[in-house]
Design a protein around this motif. Sequence first.
Motif, PDB file in Angstrom:
ATOM      1  N   UNK A  63     -20.144 -34.203  41.814  1.00 48.84           N
ATOM      2  CA  UNK A  63     -20.022 -32.786  41.494  1.00 48.84           C
ATOM      3  C   UNK A  63     -19.755 -32.513  40.018  1.00 48.84           C
ATOM      4  N   UNK A  64     -19.364 -33.544  39.286  1.00 46.13           N
ATOM      5  CA  UNK A  64     -19.064 -33.385  37.864  1.00 46.13           C
ATOM      6  C   UNK A  64     -20.244 -33.898  37.052  1.00 46.13           C
ATOM      7  N   UNK A  65     -20.874 -33.023  36.253  1.00 49.26           N
ATOM      8  CA  UNK A  65     -22.041 -33.468  35.488  1.00 49.26           C
ATOM      9  C   UNK A  65     -21.654 -34.436  34.379  1.00 49.26           C
ATOM     10  N   UNK A  66     -22.597 -35.235  33.992  1.00 50.75           N
ATOM     11  CA  UNK A  66     -22.386 -36.172  32.892  1.00 50.75           C
ATOM     12  C   UNK A  66     -22.289 -37.601  33.389  1.00 50.75           C
ATOM     13  N   UNK A  67     -22.378 -38.517  32.445  1.00 50.60           N
ATOM     14  CA  UNK A  67     -22.288 -39.940  32.773  1.00 50.60           C
ATOM     15  C   UNK A  67     -20.846 -40.383  32.776  1.00 50.60           C
ATOM     16  N   UNK A  68     -20.571 -41.345  33.620  1.00 48.59           N
ATOM     17  CA  UNK A  68     -19.219 -41.882  33.706  1.00 48.59           C
ATOM     18  C   UNK A  68     -19.290 -43.400  33.710  1.00 48.59           C
ATOM     19  N   UNK A  69     -18.545 -44.057  32.816  1.00 46.23           N
ATOM     20  CA  UNK A  69     -18.639 -45.501  32.716  1.00 46.23           C
ATOM     21  C   UNK A  69     -17.896 -46.251  33.812  1.00 46.23           C
ATOM     22  N   UNK A  70     -17.075 -45.578  34.589  1.00 44.53           N
ATOM     23  CA  UNK A  70     -16.249 -46.253  35.575  1.00 44.53           C
ATOM     24  C   UNK A  70     -17.028 -46.789  36.755  1.00 44.53           C
ATOM     25  N   UNK A  74      -8.601 -32.114  42.830  1.00 44.41           N
ATOM     26  CA  UNK A  74      -7.682 -32.931  42.037  1.00 44.41           C
ATOM     27  C   UNK A  74      -8.395 -34.067  41.333  1.00 44.41           C
ATOM     28  N   UNK A  75      -9.342 -34.694  42.026  1.00 43.90           N
ATOM     29  CA  UNK A  75     -10.096 -35.796  41.423  1.00 43.90           C
ATOM     30  C   UNK A  75     -11.019 -35.300  40.309  1.00 43.90           C
ATOM     31  N   UNK A  76     -11.621 -34.131  40.490  1.00 49.55           N
ATOM     32  CA  UNK A  76     -12.457 -33.556  39.428  1.00 49.55           C
ATOM     33  C   UNK A  76     -11.611 -33.277  38.198  1.00 49.55           C
ATOM     34  N   UNK A  77     -10.431 -32.731  38.394  1.00 54.30           N
ATOM     35  CA  UNK A  77      -9.511 -32.483  37.278  1.00 54.30           C
ATOM     36  C   UNK A  77      -9.207 -33.783  36.541  1.00 54.30           C
ATOM     37  N   UNK A  78      -8.881 -34.830  37.278  1.00 55.86           N
ATOM     38  CA  UNK A  78      -8.576 -36.115  36.642  1.00 55.86           C
ATOM     39  C   UNK A  78      -9.793 -36.724  35.961  1.00 55.86           C
ATOM     40  N   UNK A  79     -10.952 -36.573  36.560  1.00 53.76           N
ATOM     41  CA  UNK A  79     -12.170 -37.115  35.967  1.00 53.76           C
ATOM     42  C   UNK A  79     -12.501 -36.432  34.648  1.00 53.76           C
ATOM     43  N   UNK A  80     -12.375 -35.121  34.599  1.00 58.27           N
ATOM     44  CA  UNK A  80     -12.614 -34.384  33.361  1.00 58.27           C
ATOM     45  C   UNK A  80     -11.574 -34.785  32.312  1.00 58.27           C
ATOM     46  N   UNK A  81     -10.317 -34.903  32.723  1.00 63.94           N
ATOM     47  CA  UNK A  81      -9.252 -35.329  31.806  1.00 63.94           C
ATOM     48  C   UNK A  81      -9.523 -36.737  31.283  1.00 63.94           C
ATOM     49  N   UNK A  82      -9.949 -37.629  32.154  1.00 62.87           N
ATOM     50  CA  UNK A  82     -10.278 -38.998  31.748  1.00 62.87           C
ATOM     51  C   UNK A  82     -11.406 -39.015  30.721  1.00 62.87           C
TER      52      UNK A  82
END
Length: 86
Positions: free
Chosen positions: A20-27, A70-78
Amino acid sequence: MSIVAWIVFGFIVGVIAKLLTPGRDPGGCILTTLIGIAGAIIGGYAYSHFINPAYTTRFDAGSIAVSVLGAIFLLVLYRLLSGRRL
């Protein structure tokens, strides 16, 4: 919930948050699971203290939605703290 249930639930929530969160994530899988578990804890805490004090921990659509938020919030913060583009 048992520890295995928390891990599975955290992974599912983390994957939904990443989708649900756009963009690439290295995790990878471990980071996804950790963000999902922490998001579930933070989302449930915030919901029970600020919105609905009578909220109890149970497994339903509402708990999944709160956990994903909550996870989206943490993902954006990360991503902001790690210097990754949103």
